[in-house]
Design a protein around this motif. Structure first.
Motif, PDB file in Angstrom:
ATOM      1  N   GLU A   1     -37.671 -27.574 -14.535  1.00  0.00           N
ATOM      2  CA  GLU A   1     -38.956 -28.228 -14.325  1.00  0.00           C
ATOM      3  C   GLU A   1     -39.841 -27.480 -13.342  1.00  0.00           C
ATOM      4  O   GLU A   1     -41.009 -27.230 -13.617  1.00  0.00           O
ATOM      5  CB  GLU A   1     -38.731 -29.642 -13.828  1.00  0.00           C
ATOM      6  CG  GLU A   1     -39.750 -30.615 -14.378  1.00  0.00           C
ATOM      7  CD  GLU A   1     -39.187 -32.018 -14.402  1.00  0.00           C
ATOM      8  OE1 GLU A   1     -39.544 -32.772 -13.511  1.00  0.00           O
ATOM      9  OE2 GLU A   1     -38.364 -32.324 -15.283  1.00  0.00           O
ATOM     10  N   GLU A   2     -39.255 -27.113 -12.213  1.00  0.00           N
ATOM     11  CA  GLU A   2     -40.056 -26.442 -11.180  1.00  0.00           C
ATOM     12  C   GLU A   2     -40.651 -25.151 -11.703  1.00  0.00           C
ATOM     13  O   GLU A   2     -41.767 -24.791 -11.370  1.00  0.00           O
ATOM     14  CB  GLU A   2     -39.183 -26.117  -9.972  1.00  0.00           C
ATOM     15  CG  GLU A   2     -38.901 -27.302  -9.094  1.00  0.00           C
ATOM     16  CD  GLU A   2     -38.040 -26.893  -7.916  1.00  0.00           C
ATOM     17  OE1 GLU A   2     -36.977 -26.289  -8.168  1.00  0.00           O
ATOM     18  OE2 GLU A   2     -38.432 -27.164  -6.773  1.00  0.00           O
TER      19      GLU A   2
ATOM     20  N   SER B   1     -28.652 -27.605 -16.825  1.00  0.00           N
ATOM     21  CA  SER B   1     -27.779 -28.352 -17.714  1.00  0.00           C
ATOM     22  C   SER B   1     -28.523 -28.621 -19.010  1.00  0.00           C
ATOM     23  O   SER B   1     -29.742 -28.716 -19.030  1.00  0.00           O
ATOM     24  CB  SER B   1     -27.334 -29.653 -17.067  1.00  0.00           C
ATOM     25  OG  SER B   1     -28.455 -30.395 -16.700  1.00  0.00           O
ATOM     26  N   VAL B   2     -27.749 -28.694 -20.058  1.00  0.00           N
ATOM     27  CA  VAL B   2     -28.364 -28.920 -21.357  1.00  0.00           C
ATOM     28  C   VAL B   2     -28.110 -30.364 -21.776  1.00  0.00           C
ATOM     29  O   VAL B   2     -27.228 -31.036 -21.258  1.00  0.00           O
ATOM     30  CB  VAL B   2     -27.833 -27.952 -22.435  1.00  0.00           C
ATOM     31  CG1 VAL B   2     -28.101 -26.530 -22.040  1.00  0.00           C
ATOM     32  CG2 VAL B   2     -26.355 -28.195 -22.691  1.00  0.00           C
TER      33      VAL B   2
ATOM     34  N   HIS C   1     -38.099 -15.935 -13.844  1.00  0.00           N
ATOM     35  CA  HIS C   1     -37.268 -17.011 -14.369  1.00  0.00           C
ATOM     36  C   HIS C   1     -37.351 -17.059 -15.888  1.00  0.00           C
ATOM     37  O   HIS C   1     -38.383 -16.742 -16.464  1.00  0.00           O
ATOM     38  CB  HIS C   1     -37.700 -18.338 -13.772  1.00  0.00           C
ATOM     39  CG  HIS C   1     -37.341 -18.440 -12.318  1.00  0.00           C
ATOM     40  ND1 HIS C   1     -36.092 -18.798 -11.902  1.00  0.00           N
ATOM     41  CD2 HIS C   1     -38.056 -18.174 -11.203  1.00  0.00           C
ATOM     42  CE1 HIS C   1     -36.054 -18.762 -10.584  1.00  0.00           C
ATOM     43  NE2 HIS C   1     -37.228 -18.386 -10.124  1.00  0.00           N
ATOM     44  N   TYR C   2     -36.242 -17.419 -16.470  1.00  0.00           N
ATOM     45  CA  TYR C   2     -36.215 -17.481 -17.927  1.00  0.00           C
ATOM     46  C   TYR C   2     -35.209 -18.537 -18.342  1.00  0.00           C
ATOM     47  O   TYR C   2     -34.380 -18.970 -17.531  1.00  0.00           O
ATOM     48  CB  TYR C   2     -35.836 -16.121 -18.520  1.00  0.00           C
ATOM     49  CG  TYR C   2     -34.494 -15.621 -18.055  1.00  0.00           C
ATOM     50  CD1 TYR C   2     -34.381 -14.907 -16.868  1.00  0.00           C
ATOM     51  CD2 TYR C   2     -33.350 -15.889 -18.794  1.00  0.00           C
ATOM     52  CE1 TYR C   2     -33.144 -14.476 -16.427  1.00  0.00           C
ATOM     53  CE2 TYR C   2     -32.113 -15.455 -18.357  1.00  0.00           C
ATOM     54  CZ  TYR C   2     -32.019 -14.744 -17.171  1.00  0.00           C
ATOM     55  OH  TYR C   2     -30.811 -14.331 -16.724  1.00  0.00           O
ATOM     56  N   LEU C   3     -35.321 -18.956 -19.540  1.00  0.00           N
ATOM     57  CA  LEU C   3     -34.426 -19.990 -20.048  1.00  0.00           C
ATOM     58  C   LEU C   3     -34.328 -19.837 -21.554  1.00  0.00           C
ATOM     59  O   LEU C   3     -35.311 -19.990 -22.272  1.00  0.00           O
ATOM     60  CB  LEU C   3     -34.978 -21.383 -19.688  1.00  0.00           C
ATOM     61  CG  LEU C   3     -34.274 -22.583 -20.286  1.00  0.00           C
ATOM     62  CD1 LEU C   3     -32.813 -22.613 -19.886  1.00  0.00           C
ATOM     63  CD2 LEU C   3     -34.943 -23.869 -19.821  1.00  0.00           C
TER      64      LEU C   3
ATOM     65  N   TYR D   1     -42.988 -19.860  -8.570  1.00  0.00           N
ATOM     66  CA  TYR D   1     -42.062 -19.313  -9.549  1.00  0.00           C
ATOM     67  C   TYR D   1     -42.801 -18.467 -10.582  1.00  0.00           C
ATOM     68  O   TYR D   1     -43.877 -18.825 -11.028  1.00  0.00           O
ATOM     69  CB  TYR D   1     -41.324 -20.441 -10.271  1.00  0.00           C
ATOM     70  CG  TYR D   1     -40.434 -21.237  -9.346  1.00  0.00           C
ATOM     71  CD1 TYR D   1     -39.255 -20.675  -8.857  1.00  0.00           C
ATOM     72  CD2 TYR D   1     -40.782 -22.509  -8.951  1.00  0.00           C
ATOM     73  CE1 TYR D   1     -38.441 -21.393  -8.005  1.00  0.00           C
ATOM     74  CE2 TYR D   1     -39.972 -23.232  -8.096  1.00  0.00           C
ATOM     75  CZ  TYR D   1     -38.799 -22.668  -7.627  1.00  0.00           C
ATOM     76  OH  TYR D   1     -37.996 -23.379  -6.785  1.00  0.00           O
ATOM     77  N   ILE D   2     -42.160 -17.392 -10.919  1.00  0.00           N
ATOM     78  CA  ILE D   2     -42.702 -16.530 -11.974  1.00  0.00           C
ATOM     79  C   ILE D   2     -41.773 -16.678 -13.162  1.00  0.00           C
ATOM     80  O   ILE D   2     -40.551 -16.634 -13.005  1.00  0.00           O
ATOM     81  CB  ILE D   2     -42.739 -15.076 -11.486  1.00  0.00           C
ATOM     82  CG1 ILE D   2     -43.744 -14.951 -10.349  1.00  0.00           C
ATOM     83  CG2 ILE D   2     -43.094 -14.123 -12.624  1.00  0.00           C
ATOM     84  CD1 ILE D   2     -43.552 -13.691  -9.541  1.00  0.00           C
TER      85      ILE D   2
END
Ligand code: NAG
Ligand code: NAG
Ligand code: NAG
Ligand code: NAG
Ligand code: NAG
Ligand code: NAG
Ligand code: NAG
Ligand code: NAG
Ligand code: NAG
Ligand code: NAG
Ligand code: NAG
Ligand code: NAG
Length: 573
Positions: free
Chosen positions: A392-393, A359-360, A326-328, A256-257
């Motif tokens: 997590e991943e 999910s938060v 990926h971002y969050l 994952y990036i």
């Protein structure tokens, strides 16, 4: 005696037969530079007077070489220049010619003379010279596939008679093949030495099979005992072949990036030598960016998600790979510091913007909360709330906090504490409220002095203190608790010191009308809270439409996030 002579004769005839040529000539093989030994006939002759050696000169004449007299036991030599100091005749008339050269290939005749007969024994000399070890000259360093490459020229020198050159690839003979294996050979004759030099050039259509192939050549020539070969050193080549496939790789090669990572796009071609220059195409871009090795992206952003391509610099052979960044992010509303009043409704919205469904979770004081939002806020609901999400991943974590402060109007309670000394009376109060209410007490009748102890902190919203009085007559103590949200007044009748306190009612809401006011106040408060909650809900509905229902467990789907992002961009633009 006669038998043994006969046996000797038979043996001699046999050995003569083996040496005799088709024309009844003996053939004598000699090696170049060594000594030629030519026996004078093969049968012994008795009563020999002398023997004489002659040879056939190039002009066809017969030239005298040497003669030996049996009687005189002495050899006389002719004056032939080319044999001066090279010949010798032994006692049994065998002719020795030292230092054989090619010109010695001729016919020699031994003539033996007895008193009544003459015998002639001709012999033909053959001279052999081994070729030098063959060498592959003019070797290129590399060969290119799909082309006729010169492999080299195999040279073997100074042989006699001439030899043949053969090429080998990985130990297997190479024969001419149209358009693939071209062998040109020739030999040169050194007119002064008479020796031959052979050379053979090889042109070869290389393929990828020739990587690590070994080429060699051999020269084959005749020596007295038959064919002999000499092998060259081997030759090998770096095979150049064009790229047939390009590949694109992302480094580091983790699964994952995520935003903020540094990545490198590495394009490779499988040719030899590997291509040095590539064109890198970023998502949605037609024009490639020339780079000699890799393409680096530092601090990658979510908008860098897409298909990355690369090709050779001539735009040939495309390879592509998809990069997902990926971002969050979390959007927490409200956030920061929030102040609410006791009994209020409080709703909070935490929306994740992420590259994946996530999910938060809400936490307060390291405890996971299951129920949100709150109706009817209490003081205990004050504190720091965290909204958390975790991919997590991908190694992404996000956290947003808000600090909730619940405020409330003062609530005051007065009580009498039985005292023992008979000189004083003690009244306690307990007040609850936030911000901390100020409590002031007074009594009817000016003579009464109120001695108030320091307040004791029961909790961050509850305090108590004692008031010691020595009333001369019946009095009423009035306490007022006040903070910015309001005030509460409580009274308590205290009888004179002289009258011992009955174990009566402790608290004393001073009168019912005040109580009623209090109740009305609470109702109005609740109505206001409901109104606020309603507005908040409306805002929430508009923000999260469509399809989201629960504030506490918000699931962001990517499409929705995209839309939201688009909206953001639009609003930015
Ligand atoms: C011939 O002469 C040599 C010396 O020149 C001698 O050794 C040899 O014995 C002689 N042979 C005969 C048969 O006399
Ligand atoms: C003649 O003599 C030489 C040595 O001088 C010897 O090698 C050779 O075998 C002899 N030949 C014959 C036919 O006896
Ligand atoms: C090589 O040279 C010799 C001497 O000059 C000559 O006799 C012979 O014919 C030549 N051979 C070739 C193949 O040219
Ligand atoms: C021919 O041979 C002679 C003597 O062996 C040598 O000196 C000369 O260089 C040779 N010529 C050629 C053309 O190889
Ligand atoms: C060279 O090749 C020719 C023709 O193939 C053959 O006749 C000859 O015997 C070969 N010579 C040697 C030394 O192998
Ligand atoms: C990315 O590279 C920059 C320097 O180019 C460096 O400062 C930064 O720490 C790197 N980031 C990561 C996540 O390795
Ligand atoms: C991606 O977003 C960054 C800001 O986050 C901006 O600077 C950059 O220009 C954007 N790139 C593209 C290709 O939209
Ligand atoms: C108030 O009470 C404290 C002890 O409870 C006492 O020490 C103090 O003297 C009293 N003050 C007055 C003015 O009575
Ligand atoms: C307190 O005293 C007042 C008169 O001073 C009286 O009217 C009132 O009823 C009393 N309250 C209670 C609870 O006894
Ligand atoms: C004081 O209060 C007591 C009861 O607590 C009552 O019996 C008494 O009559 C009162 N005195 C006056 C002067 O009102
Ligand atoms: C009055 O309050 C005191 C202390 O707060 C308590 O000990 C007592 O039991 C109470 N009396 C009544 C009648 O509630
Ligand atoms: C993400 O959530 C949406 C609905 O909220 C659902 O349709 C989709 O299948 C989910 N995707 C994954 C990978 O779970």
């Amino acid at each position: 005696m006669e038998a043994s002579a006969r046996t000797f004769l038979v043996v001699c005839v046999l050995c003569a037969a083996t040496l005799r040529t088709g024309f009844g000539l003996h053939t004598v093989n000699a090696v170049y530079g060594e000594t030629i030994i030519i026996p004078c006939g093969h049968e012994t002759i008795d009563d020999l007077l002398f023997a004489s050696w002659k040879y056939d000169a190039h002009d066809g004449t017969s030239q005298f070489l040497a003669s030996r007299s049996a009687v005189k036991n002495k050899t006389t030599y002719g004056d032939a220049l080319e044999y001066k100091n090279r010949v010798e005749v032994s006692e049994n008339y065998t002719l020795f010619i030292a230092n054989a050269v090619i010109n010695d290939e001729r016919r020699f005749v031994c003539m033996r003379v007895t008193a009544d007969n003459v015998f002639e024994d001709p012999a033909v000399v053959r001279v052999f010279k081994p070729a030098s070890k063959p060498e592959i000259l003019e070797q290129p360093k590399i060969m290119e596939t799909g082309k006729i490459n010169r492999v080299g020229v195999c040279v073997a020198k100074d042989s006699y008679p001439d030899g043949n050159i053969t090429w080998y690839r990985n130990g297997k003979i190479l024969l001419p093949i149209d358009g693939a294996v071209i062998i040109d050979w020739n030999k040169e004759n050194n007119s002064s030495s008479g020796l031959y030099s052979m050379q053979s050039s090889l042109h070869y259509m290389a393929t990828k099979e020739d990587i690590r192939a070994i080429f060699s050549c051999t020269v084959t020539f005749f020596m007295p005992n038959g064919q002999v070969s000499a092998v060259s050193d081997t030759a090998s080549f770096d095979i150049y072949y064009p790229t047939e496939k390009v590949t694109i790789q992302i480094q580091p090669s983790k699964k994952y990036i995520k935003e903020g990572d540094n990545i490198t796009l590495q394009c490779r071609g499988n040719g030899n030598p590997p291509p040095q220059e590539f064109l890198y195409y970023l998502p949605g871009q037609e024009e490639g960016i020339v780079s000699s090795s890799a393409y680096h992206i530092t601090d990658i952003k979510r908008n860098a998600t897409g298909d990355y391509k690369c090709s050779l610099s001539d735009k040939n052979m495309m390879a592509s790979t998809t990069v997902t960044v990926h971002y969050l992010d979390l959007a927490l509303t409200p956030s920061g510091e929030v102040t609410k009043q006791i009994g209020d409704t409080f709703s909070v919205l935490c929306v994740p913007f992420a590259s994946k469904n996530v999910s938060v979770m809400f936490m307060k004081d390291s405890k996971i909360l299951t129920a949100l939002p709150f109706k009817n806020l209490q003081y205990r609901d004050s504190g720091v709330y965290e909204c958390l999400a975790n991919l997590e991943e991908e190694g992404l974590k996000s956290r947003k906090t808000l600090k909730l402060t619940v405020e409330g109007k003062p609530r005051l309670k007065l009580s009498k504490t039985p005292s023992s000394d008979g000189k004083t009376k003690t009244i306690s109060y307990e007040v609850e409220g936030f911000p901390k209410p100020e409590v002031s007490c007074s009594s009817t009748g000016n003579l009464v002095h109120l001695n108030k102890t320091d307040e004791t902190v029961i909790s961050n919203i509850r305090y108590s203190a004692k008031i010691i009085i020595s009333p001369e007559e019946n009095t009423t103590v009035i306490c007022v608790a006040e903070n910015k949200l309001g005030k509460e007044v409580r009274t308590l009748n205290v009888s004179a010191i002289s009258i011992p306190e009955r174990d009566e009612q402790n608290d004393s809401s001073d009168d019912s009308s005040d109580h009623a006011k209090l109740i009305v106040g609470i109702v109005v408060g609740l109505l206001l809270a409901a109104l606020v909650a309603g507005v908040a809900y409306c805002i929430y509905i508009r923000k999260s439409s469509p399809g989201t229902k629960h504030v506490g467990k918000e699931l962001g789907n990517t499409e929705e996030n995209k839309k939201l992002e688009e909206n953001n961009h639009k609003s930015e633009a």
